[in-house]
Design a protein around this motif. Sequence first.
Motif, PDB file in Angstrom:
ATOM      1  N   UNK A  14       7.413 -43.511 -49.210  1.00 16.96           N
ATOM      2  CA  UNK A  14       6.814 -42.938 -50.398  1.00 16.96           C
ATOM      3  C   UNK A  14       7.702 -42.363 -51.381  1.00 16.96           C
ATOM      4  N   UNK A  15       8.701 -41.491 -51.071  1.00 14.14           N
ATOM      5  CA  UNK A  15       9.409 -40.816 -51.929  1.00 14.14           C
ATOM      6  C   UNK A  15      10.298 -41.792 -52.685  1.00 14.14           C
ATOM      7  N   UNK A  37       4.768 -54.892 -47.889  1.00 10.17           N
ATOM      8  CA  UNK A  37       4.290 -53.805 -47.013  1.00 10.17           C
ATOM      9  C   UNK A  37       4.379 -52.340 -47.637  1.00 10.17           C
ATOM     10  N   UNK A  38       5.524 -52.245 -48.539  1.00  8.73           N
ATOM     11  CA  UNK A  38       5.546 -50.975 -49.160  1.00  8.73           C
ATOM     12  C   UNK A  38       4.188 -50.665 -50.039  1.00  8.73           C
ATOM     13  N   UNK A  39       3.879 -51.974 -50.704  1.00 10.59           N
ATOM     14  CA  UNK A  39       2.713 -51.957 -51.600  1.00 10.59           C
ATOM     15  C   UNK A  39       1.460 -51.274 -50.655  1.00 10.59           C
ATOM     16  N   UNK A  40       1.399 -51.960 -49.537  1.00 12.40           N
ATOM     17  CA  UNK A  40       0.213 -51.801 -48.594  1.00 12.40           C
ATOM     18  C   UNK A  40       0.270 -50.109 -48.215  1.00 12.40           C
ATOM     19  N   UNK A  41       1.493 -49.918 -47.963  1.00  9.36           N
ATOM     20  CA  UNK A  41       1.485 -48.743 -47.574  1.00  9.36           C
ATOM     21  C   UNK A  41       1.204 -47.426 -48.754  1.00  9.36           C
ATOM     22  N   UNK A  42       1.733 -47.601 -49.708  1.00 11.91           N
ATOM     23  CA  UNK A  42       1.182 -46.893 -50.781  1.00 11.91           C
ATOM     24  C   UNK A  42      -0.168 -46.894 -51.254  1.00 11.91           C
ATOM     25  N   UNK A  43      -0.639 -47.924 -51.093  1.00  6.93           N
ATOM     26  CA  UNK A  43      -2.312 -48.179 -51.242  1.00  6.93           C
ATOM     27  C   UNK A  43      -2.846 -47.201 -50.096  1.00  6.93           C
ATOM     28  N   UNK A  44      -2.435 -46.991 -48.856  1.00  3.64           N
ATOM     29  CA  UNK A  44      -3.243 -46.543 -47.747  1.00  3.64           C
ATOM     30  C   UNK A  44      -2.859 -45.118 -47.995  1.00  3.64           C
ATOM     31  N   UNK A  45      -1.849 -44.543 -48.417  1.00  2.79           N
ATOM     32  CA  UNK A  45      -1.222 -43.242 -48.302  1.00  2.79           C
ATOM     33  C   UNK A  45      -1.640 -42.481 -49.630  1.00  2.79           C
ATOM     34  N   UNK A  46      -1.939 -43.199 -50.647  1.00  5.43           N
ATOM     35  CA  UNK A  46      -2.157 -42.490 -51.884  1.00  5.43           C
ATOM     36  C   UNK A  46      -3.372 -42.408 -52.121  1.00  5.43           C
ATOM     37  N   UNK A  47      -4.238 -41.532 -53.378  1.00 15.34           N
ATOM     38  CA  UNK A  47      -5.440 -41.530 -53.758  1.00 15.34           C
ATOM     39  C   UNK A  47      -5.263 -42.810 -54.753  1.00 15.34           C
ATOM     40  N   UNK A  48      -6.501 -43.429 -55.000  1.00 18.33           N
ATOM     41  CA  UNK A  48      -6.548 -44.833 -55.578  1.00 18.33           C
ATOM     42  C   UNK A  48      -6.058 -44.499 -57.034  1.00 18.33           C
ATOM     43  N   UNK A  49      -6.261 -43.327 -57.559  1.00 16.60           N
ATOM     44  CA  UNK A  49      -5.767 -43.308 -59.129  1.00 16.60           C
ATOM     45  C   UNK A  49      -4.295 -43.219 -59.210  1.00 16.60           C
TER      46      UNK A  49
END
Length: 83
Positions: A14-15, A37-49
């Motif tokens: 994420x960093x 996969x990075x995009x998928x991870x970011x979507x999963x780990x972050x708030x939607x906004x």
Amino acid sequence: MLPKLDSETIDRVVEMAWEDRTPFEAIEIQFGLQEKQVIELMRREMKASSFRMWRERVTGRNTKHLQKRDFFSGRFKSDNQKT
């Protein structure tokens, strides 16, 4: 599909994804995660906004893709980054 990642690895990915000058290719070399996969991870780990803000930030950003960069030497390299 994402591989099993420990929390420390997730935090580091994420960093790196947030860093403007760290290309997706560096994340793939270090952690074996492709851009989608990075995009998928970011979507999963972050708030939607936060995810939407990140996607707007990286979409079309030349520095996130090695092939689109107009510079190679002299770039900043984090001490935590292997490549």
